[in-house]
Design a protein around this motif. Structure first.
Motif, short mmCIF file in Angstrom:
data_model
loop_
_atom_site.label_atom_id
_atom_site.label_comp_id
_atom_site.label_asym_id
_atom_site.label_seq_id
_atom_site.Cartn_x
_atom_site.Cartn_y
_atom_site.Cartn_z
N UNK A 451 -19.63 41.31 -81.89
CA UNK A 451 -20.09 42.01 -83.09
C UNK A 451 -21.60 42.15 -83.12
N UNK A 452 -22.32 41.22 -82.50
CA UNK A 452 -23.79 41.26 -82.51
C UNK A 452 -24.34 41.98 -81.28
N UNK A 453 -23.48 42.53 -80.47
CA UNK A 453 -23.90 43.22 -79.24
C UNK A 453 -23.56 44.69 -79.37
N UNK A 454 -24.54 45.53 -79.13
CA UNK A 454 -24.37 46.97 -79.25
C UNK A 454 -23.48 47.50 -78.14
N UNK A 455 -22.26 47.93 -78.50
CA UNK A 455 -21.32 48.46 -77.53
C UNK A 455 -20.73 47.35 -76.67
N UNK A 456 -20.37 47.72 -75.43
CA UNK A 456 -19.85 46.76 -74.44
C UNK A 456 -20.60 47.00 -73.13
N UNK A 457 -21.87 46.63 -73.08
CA UNK A 457 -22.72 47.01 -71.94
C UNK A 457 -22.43 46.19 -70.68
N UNK A 458 -22.79 46.76 -69.55
CA UNK A 458 -22.72 46.08 -68.26
C UNK A 458 -23.97 46.41 -67.46
N UNK A 459 -24.37 45.48 -66.63
CA UNK A 459 -25.47 45.70 -65.68
C UNK A 459 -25.04 45.11 -64.35
N UNK A 460 -25.12 45.92 -63.31
CA UNK A 460 -24.78 45.48 -61.96
C UNK A 460 -26.01 45.54 -61.08
#
Length: 766
Positions: A451-460
């Motif tokens: 809930x406190x994270x914008x979207x569902x981001x990923x970094x590779x």
């Protein structure tokens, strides 16, 4: 400490001592003296020498720590067992006629080990003297003597380390050589740890009882370890199986929190640990469990609230592996459940209180393997998966009735999830005695949600790196390195270079010089993590730029004898686009991650290690400067001549251990002076003028005193005093300490002077 606690520990120790089975010599076909030599962690004492006193007859232990002496005359003999870095042992034996005698002995570390073997950043385990890196090692003996509850209790005496505490969340952060924790890479057996926020709370979410040693490399290690390694690397290395077939360990420790202690009422600090190891025919397994309970400390708070939050940590680890002379492969699981309770004040009108519970789950899976294909070629593979979750649970308590209901306020029920995968493989090939190569790949996949994270981001992050060790002469080592990166979000530099060199100027004097280019892409927590509650207003910034750095460091090491070593170190770092906290331009009440145009750190350290008879000591000094970034701010240019370019802070530390051999007791004193921490803040007066205001956090002295007493071969009693100077808070002239997780006013350090009593049990059978 209460009589109840003392009685409980002594009774437990007596029970453990009486339960130790009697070791019986195993008969073999040969007639003579046979033995197994083990190191403190149970690993074989390979190449240890054994000699019968008064004769020339002797032997050298093999790779399993085994030795055998034949053709020995019956009667009493005294064996002299020695090994570099460990105390010599005199072992009396009696050999009957036509009989066989067998025994096992465990060596103790020497008062000082000046040539420890290190693994961080190396092609293979290597002595400190041969390494091109300047590595600091905190060995198992110092960890044991500190009687620490967590890793912070070990590192807080080290030069360059400073810790800050967030009393609202019950968390800690680390600073190394003037750099914040977000630029320090935390490794567990060479693989990265995951943190929810910008703080390095993972340091205190590792079972202290499972740690064999800690290796610290200062300066950027981006070529070898990638992102987050701009300031340095802290590699926490866990215990490995030794030569014993079966081992059982246990530890209990009771500690006060200032003057608070009650075992039954859960006041103070309580530690319980148990572990078991087994191995046979190359197969090995180990498991352990630890419970750390801290009842909190009320301090200056009133009513239900406490300055230091109660914390309960439950650790578990399991390991299963197989090893031969040329192969070592294992799987390891580390698990954590942590509960912190923040009790709010009671409203006098409604008789209600708002409580928050922070619940953390961390599961770290590791699979590692080493294969020695030949004397020239070795392969290493590593893979890890971390599942990290932190839940915030807010409830409203009716103090009168005791009824609880869930709060429906925004952000008061939250679950943040972080998943991280790491895959790493390296090949070490010795071209000749003068040239070695190590190519490798490093893949990091990070994802977050909540809930406190914008979207569902990923970094590779995908990287190929290669380094080489060149020895043009016996006195020169050169290690160049290159790292090529492909990041799924940021455009990384085409290549990141590094160059480490070591010159043996004389037999006793070594010079190390190094340059490294650093690159760090912003983490998910800095880009997308939003945190708003009664004490925090923090917003992520998806527009952050990646950090870049150029770092220069060196050291001059003089080792004049086996009992003295002096190391003079120096460093200079320049960072571009360093990520720090600033004010949200759309709302001055909110802090957000921003890029600082330029930041620098510089300084020098001097560490002296010496040992004389039964006394060992280290004495160190550091002087570290941090760049005043207000000099580059456009609104304060007019004050550039009024403030210095660097703000300096000194540190002094010392460790002393004296051995009373007749009663098998060690007395240890650990001391550190941390100088004032100055900084400049931009302030605006009533006329709208921006001025640079000097603020300072006061200096302080910290000291711990411990007594360690052996009770037979299996038990060790430890007692002492921590925080002798009773430091709780430091004067702070700032109304804001400059961090999103900080509070105004005095800076919290500790809950004050504490007393502890602990008992450790170790039993091994071959």
């Amino acid at each position: 400490m209460s009589n109840t606690c003392t009685y409980f520990l002594l009774q437990l120790g007596l029970l453990l001592f009486m339960s130790v089975p009697t070791l019986r010599a195993q008969q073999t076909d040969g007639i003579g003296i046979e033995g197994i030599i083990l190191l403190p962690d149970g690993t074989p004492g390979a190449l240890a020498t054994v000699q019968i006193k008064g004769t020339k007859k002797g032997a050298t232990a093999d790779g399993n720590g085994h030795f055998f002496l034949s053709d020995i005359a019956p009667g009493k003999h005294e064996l002299l067992i020695s090994m570099v870095g460990y105390e010599s042992v005199r072992e009396p034996v009696f050999l009957e006629k036509d009989k066989h005698t067998q025994f096992t002995t465990r060596l103790k570390p020497a008062n000082t080990q000046l040539n420890e073997v290190v693994v961080t950043g190396q092609y293979e385990p290597q002595s400190l003297k041969k390494s091109v890196y300047n590595v600091r090692v905190i060995d198992s003996e110092r960890i044991r003597l500190r009687a620490a509850v967590n890793v912070m209790g070990v590192l807080n005496n080290e030069l360059g380390f400073r810790f800050s505490n967030d009393l609202t969340l019950g968390t800690n952060d680390v600073q190394l050589m003037g750099m914040s924790g977000r630029n320090v890479k935390i490794l567990l057996d060479g693989l990265p740890m995951v943190d929810r926020g910008d703080t390095r709370e993972s340091l205190n979410q590792i079972d202290i009882n499972s740690i064999e040693r800690i290796e610290i490399v200062e300066g950027p290690m981006s070529v070898s370890y990638g992102s987050d390694a701009l300031a340095g690397v802290v590699n926490i290395i866990t215990k490995k199986p030794g030569a014993e077939r079966l081992g059982i360990t246990a530890r209990v420790q009771e500690e006060t929190a200032n003057q608070d202690y009650n075992f039954l009422a859960n006041q103070g600090v309580h530690i319980q640990n148990a572990g078991v190891t087994w191995q046979q025919k190359g197969w090995n397994a180990s498991a352990g469990i630890t419970n750390n309970t801290f009842g909190g400390w009320q301090g200056q708070s009133l009513g239900r609230t406490k300055d230091w939050l109660p914390k309960d940590q439950l650790f578990g680890h399991g390991k299963f592996g197989y090893r031969t002379d040329n192969t070592n492969i294992y799987y390891r699981l580390d698990a954590l459940k942590e509960n912190l309770l923040s009790q709010g004040p009671e409203n006098e009108n409604t008789h209600q209180a708002r409580d928050q519970k922070y619940i953390t789950y961390r599961y770290v899976h590791q699979l590692q393997g080493d294969w020695k294909l030949s004397d020239r070629l070795q392969l290493n593979g590593q893979a890890s998966y971390t599942d990290y979750q932190r839940r915030t649970q807010t409830t409203i308590l009716d103090v009168t009735t005791g009824r609880r209901t869930l709060s429906l306020g925004e952000g008061e029920q939250d679950l943040s999830k972080f998943a991280s995968q790491t895959y790493r493989a390296t090949v070490s090939y010795k071209v000749s005695s003068a040239v070695s190569l190590q190519p490798g790949i490093d893949i990091n996949l990070d994802a977050a949600s909540g809930a406190r994270i914008l979207g569902a981001p990923t970094i590779n992050d995908y990287a190929f790196f290669v380094s080489s060790t060149l020895n043009p002469t016996a006195n020169i080592s050169i290690r160049p390195g290159l790292r090529f990166i492909k990041n799924s979000v940021y455009d990384a530099p085409p290549v990141i270079p590094s160059l480490n060199t070591k010159f043996a100027l004389t037999k006793n004097l070594d010079l190390r010089l190094a340059y490294a280019r650093g690159f760090r892409s912003p983490a998910l927590r800095e880009l997308y993590f939003n945190f708003f509650d009664a004490s925090h207003s923090l917003r992520g910034n998806p527009n952050l730029k990646a950090e870049h750095s150029n770092s220069f460091n060196g050291s001059l090491v003089w080792q004049g004898s086996a009992w003295f070593k002096s190391t003079l170190g120096f460093f200079y770092n320049v960072f571009n686009n360093l990520i720090s906290y600033g004010t949200d331009p759309s709302d001055p009440r909110i802090q957000m991650n921003i890029n600082i145009d330029k930041f620098k750190t510089t300084g020098a350290t001097l560490e002296n290690v010496f040992s004389w008879k039964d006394l060992s000591a280290t004495v160190g000094f550091s002087y570290i400067g941090r760049y005043n970034n207000l000099l580059t701010a456009p609104d304060t240019t007019m004050y550039a001549n009024q403030v210095p370019s660097f703000l300096w802070s000194p540190e002094v530390n010392s460790n002393f251990t004296y051995v009373l051999r007749k009663i098998d007791t060690k007395l240890s004193l650990f001391y550190k002076y941390s100088g004032k921490r100055p900084t400049y803040l931009a302030t605006v007066n009533t006329d709208g003028e921006v001025r640079a205001t000097l603020t300072e956090i006061a200096p302080f002295h910290w000291a711990d005193f411990t007594i360690t007493k052996g009770l037979g071969k299996c038990l060790t009693l430890t007692t002492g005093i921590k925080n002798l100077f009773n430091i709780t808070r430091l004067a702070n002239t700032s109304t804001d300490t400059g961090g999103a997780h900080s509070s105004s006013g005095p800076a919290p350090v500790s809950y004050g002077r504490s007393y502890f009593l602990g008992l450790t049990f170790q039993w091994y059978k071959n």
